[in-house]
Structure formats: C-alpha cells, structure tokens
Design a protein around this motif. Structure first.
Motif: not given
Length: 319
Positions: A49-50, A53-57, A88-93
């Motif tokens: 979450d965040g 860049a955090t999701a990509s990592a 169940h993940g966030s949109f960015i994930l």
C-alpha cells in the motif's frame, strides 16, 4: 531443509528491516501442507500500500520469488498471493500486477514447464502450479479485455447497464474471454486432499461463481439482441455457446451441483435461437448466391455472338 531456509531468510530480512520481503517470506514458506494464512496475506498486501513505487517494488519482489523458486509449495503460495492481489488488492497493486512483465502476452507467468520431482507429493503439486498459473494468466487476460478485475464488487444493475452499452463485437470479445476462462477451470487437476491444494480448489470455486454471474448477464443481453446480429456475429455467438455448453457437466461437478440462476438452461435456449438465426441467414445467403449466378449466366449468354451475328470474310472464316 525448507524450514531451515525459511528461518534463515526471514531472520536476514528482519535484520535488514525489509518489511515487504519479510511479509512475503512468511506467506510463502516451504511447508507444503499449510496454505498461507489470511493474516500473512493481509500483511503482504499492506506492505504494497502506498505510492506507485511502493506497489511496484512489492509486485517485483513477489514475482522474483515466484520465478526464482523450484519448490512447488513456494510457487503455489506465490500464486495464491498473486491471486489475492487480483481479488483483494488496492487499485495501484492490481495495476502494477497487470503490467508485469511489461510485454505481457501469452505464458505471462512462464510456469508451463514447472517441475518439482523430489517426491510424489511435489510431483502432484507441480501439476497444480502449472494449472493455477495458467488460470491466473487467463484471469488477467479476461480482466484486460473486460476493463476491470473480475471479482470486484458491482451490483447487478450496473453489470446489466454496462453490457447493454457495448456493441456486438465488443460484447462477443468479452464473452469469448469468459468462456476461455471457464474452459480453463474445467482443466483443473483432481484434488488429492492436500490442504494447500484444497485452498486453491476453494479459490477456483469462488472464481467460477464470479465468472458465471458475468456470463449470465451477457447471455441475457444476447437474448435481448436477437435480430440485430450480422451473420458472422451470429456464427461466433453459436460457437461460443457450444463451447460453454460443453463445460456444463464439469462446472456443475466443481460447484457440487449448484446452478447459478438457471444459467445453463438459459445457455441452451439462447444457443437454440441463435442457431435458427444462423440457419435463416445461411439460407438467405444461398438464395442470393443462386440469384447472382443465374443473373451472371444470363449476362454471359447475351454477350456470346451467334452465327447470324458473325461476319464472313473472303477466306470463308467467320468472325
């Protein structure tokens, strides 16, 4: 050895304060008799979450572990984590997962040749790795075509309104992707009582329920559009419905005989009406073709010169 490797890897990640790696290692241990817990999967999702860049990592770490292991239990747990992000993940994930790797395409997860042959258990689990990876690939492919991730909660009215706003070609393309997904579910290996496998069976059953709901909405929309299909579109619809109908027995077995709002009865009705439309269009096309041939024959016979229209030259030849 697997337990020792897990403890060593988790200790190293804890010392280096690598939160994402630590949560991933805990969720994807080498224990082939225990699926990842809801707590570990939730922690893994929260580590991504965040910002982008955090999701990509987080997605990159997960994919590196999946592609780098030759252990069937670890691979299956990584795939369960990937599936958990889809559902169940966030949109960015989800967005980062959908574009990894950047070229996408067929064999997205590159696990079609996965083998772990240490013992009979890992050999059986390997077949589940190959099948579940293919299922996730088809799930991602269908989600790209649909424009949203399957399983995201939407009410019935919204789904029906969306389907009614699509053109025939787009609706058929989406329907074809869902049929392919159901065909893939029918290729599921036989469960063997392993707790990790049983968790995947549960997940696959949930996916099947979701897909059947989407299919029912589309089949109902096709029913409303009869008379508005071109010949090629009607033929494509019949082919898709036949493929779907062939899956009925296996899907009902997978769902323990439960029917999704009489879906399969509706499929048979719509297929029958679509076949009648194809037959009528085909007969109409044949009649038009025969008329065209007769017309062409008349024009051709009118262009042929008879002996009365010929010119006689001094040599005696006719022209």
């Amino acid at each position: 050895m697997g337990i020792i490797k897990d403890k060593a890897s988790q200790g190293k990640a804890a010392l280096l304060s690598k939160r994402t790696m630590l949560s991933l290692l805990r969720a994807t241990s080498h224990d082939c008799s225990a699926p990842p817990t809801s707590k570990h999967l939730a922690t893994l999702l929260s580590s991504g979450d965040g910002p982008r860049a955090t999701a990509s990592a987080a997605v990159e770490v997960l994919m590196d572990r999946l592609q780098g292991t030759n252990n069937a239990a670890v691979a299956l747990k990584c795939l369960i984590a990937v599936h958990h992000i889809i559902r169940h993940g966030s949109f960015i994930l989800q967005d980062q997962l959908s574009v990894y790797p950047s070229f996408g395409g067929r064999n997205y997860l590159n696990l079609s040749h996965f083998r772990h042959t240490t013992d009979p258990t890992t050999w059986q689990l390997s077949s589940w790795v190959r099948w579940f990876a293919q299922h996730i690939e088809q799930l991602l492919c269908a989600s790209r075509i649909l424009g949203f991730f399957l399983g995201n909660s939407t009410d019935k009215e919204s789904r029906e309104e969306r389907a009614s706003g699509l053109g025939n070609a787009d609706l058929l393309a989406e329907f074809d992707s869902l049929v392919a997904l159901i065909e893939g579910l029918c290729k599921r290996p036989e469960p063997n009582g392993n707790p990790l496998v049983e968790d995947i069976v549960r997940v696959a059953r949930e996916d099947c329920e979701v897909v059947q709901v989407e299919v029912r909405v589309m089949v109902s929309e096709f029913k409303e559009r009869f008379g508005g299909f071109k010949f090629g579109e009607a033929v494509e619809l019949v082919c898709c419905l036949k493929r779907l109908e062939q899956c009925e027995e296996k899907i009902l077995a997978m769902m323990d005989g439960a029917r999704e709002l009489k879906l399969w009865d509706m499929v048979r009705v719509v297929k029958g009406v679509a076949e009648i439309q194809v037959y009528r269009e085909e007969a109409k096309l044949q009649r038009e073709t025969r008329k065209l041939r007769v017309s062409e024959s008349d024009r051709f016979s009118g262009r042929v010169l008879s002996s009365r229209d010929s010119l006689r030259f001094p040599s005696g030849r006719l022209l």
